[in-house]
Design a protein around this motif. Sequence first.
Motif, PDB file in Angstrom:
ATOM      1  N   LYS A 243     -18.626  16.973  -5.923  1.00 45.89           N
ATOM      2  CA  LYS A 243     -19.005  18.159  -5.150  1.00 45.89           C
ATOM      3  C   LYS A 243     -20.262  18.806  -5.719  1.00 45.89           C
ATOM      4  O   LYS A 243     -21.111  19.311  -4.963  1.00 45.89           O
TER       5      LYS A 243
ATOM      6  N   VAL B 103     -14.272  15.530   0.386  1.00 45.11           N
ATOM      7  CA  VAL B 103     -13.945  14.973  -0.931  1.00 45.11           C
ATOM      8  C   VAL B 103     -12.451  15.133  -1.159  1.00 45.11           C
ATOM      9  O   VAL B 103     -11.909  16.234  -1.019  1.00 45.11           O
ATOM     10  N   TYR B 104     -11.786  14.032  -1.511  1.00 47.94           N
ATOM     11  CA  TYR B 104     -10.339  14.046  -1.684  1.00 47.94           C
ATOM     12  C   TYR B 104      -9.960  13.615  -3.101  1.00 47.94           C
ATOM     13  O   TYR B 104     -10.556  12.698  -3.664  1.00 47.94           O
ATOM     14  N   ASN B 105      -8.930  14.258  -3.627  1.00 47.56           N
ATOM     15  CA  ASN B 105      -8.378  13.842  -4.911  1.00 47.56           C
ATOM     16  C   ASN B 105      -7.645  12.513  -4.762  1.00 47.56           C
ATOM     17  O   ASN B 105      -6.796  12.358  -3.876  1.00 47.56           O
TER      18      ASN B 105
ATOM     19  N   CYS C  51     -13.648  14.793  -8.664  1.00 46.98           N
ATOM     20  CA  CYS C  51     -13.983  15.502  -7.431  1.00 46.98           C
ATOM     21  C   CYS C  51     -14.940  16.657  -7.691  1.00 46.98           C
ATOM     22  O   CYS C  51     -15.859  16.908  -6.900  1.00 46.98           O
TER      23      CYS C  51
ATOM     24  N   GLY D 107     -12.213  10.927  -5.419  1.00 40.89           N
ATOM     25  CA  GLY D 107     -12.377  10.965  -6.872  1.00 40.89           C
ATOM     26  C   GLY D 107     -11.222  10.260  -7.551  1.00 40.89           C
ATOM     27  O   GLY D 107     -10.057  10.551  -7.261  1.00 40.89           O
TER      28      GLY D 107
END
Length: 318
Positions: free
Chosen positions: A72, A86-88, A68, A49
Amino acid sequence: MDNSVAVKNAVAPRARVIIDNDFGGDPDGLFQLVHQVLSPSVEVKAIIGSHLYKGGFYNSPGTAAYACEQAKEVLKTLGLKDAPPVYNGAETGLTDLKTPVSSEGANAIVREAMRDDTKMPLYVVCGAGLTNIASAYLMEPKIAEKIKLIWIGGPEYGGLAIPPPHYQNIEYNLGIDVKAGQVIFNISNISFWQVPRNAYRQALVSYYELLHRVGDKGETGKLLVERIERILIQSNRTLGEAYVLGDSPLVLLTALQSGWEADPSSCKYVIVQAPKINDAGQYMTNHEGRNIRVYTDLDIRLMLEDFYAKMAFLHLGK
């Protein structure tokens, strides 16, 4: 065996993909996310994200954390057994051309790129600012030899296209982080395919088409169309009845390549020497620039019909 399972059994992954997008802004990123995840010829290894401009997009906060959350939420509607992580991404742009902005997303790019246990090609597809990929490169320049970057962004090239009426002086995605653009164009040697503004604006779809082909396809289809409707209303209904799904070419150029001599063979591009990006976000001639692909014409029929078909199979499968 239902049809959706049969299709998946006939197609195996032949490329890895990392998705980097500003899912908290223009909803075209959410369409790209769904389409990419539903494409069995690619294996999505990570979803990042990205941040937007300060002030966000139509009242969204514009943060990587919010992006993010949105990713999700969409993934949850798909009901996947093994959803990609999912990663920041970074919450700010680069402050200079040498210092990366550390984030989970940049670390994920480096980690996947530097794997030595697979020879499957790795595409990093970006429909946002270039902060995370530029940071990953500054953290570990060796990733340039191991990835192909596909980016939705940048203005028109002189001689190839003219800007649209009332255009922004700095193209939207480039303007999110001009310094990151300078790292990718001016400094890095990353293998690079670019989809500039004149190309991604070809990805027009009508609102009624979305209502007819997507809106009734379960929870996912309903959410996607609602996101478009939200923007149409928040714009005081001034955006008309056609919307640019400008990030979806990322799927077209990766998952929908030809079988033999694999390539996005129904799309057209030119090879140019990568220009330099100046501080105003404009191209400058660089006679020492590496060769990059700049896409000029996209197979929108293939892209949209494939998306509609996958949404239909998803709905039937449930």
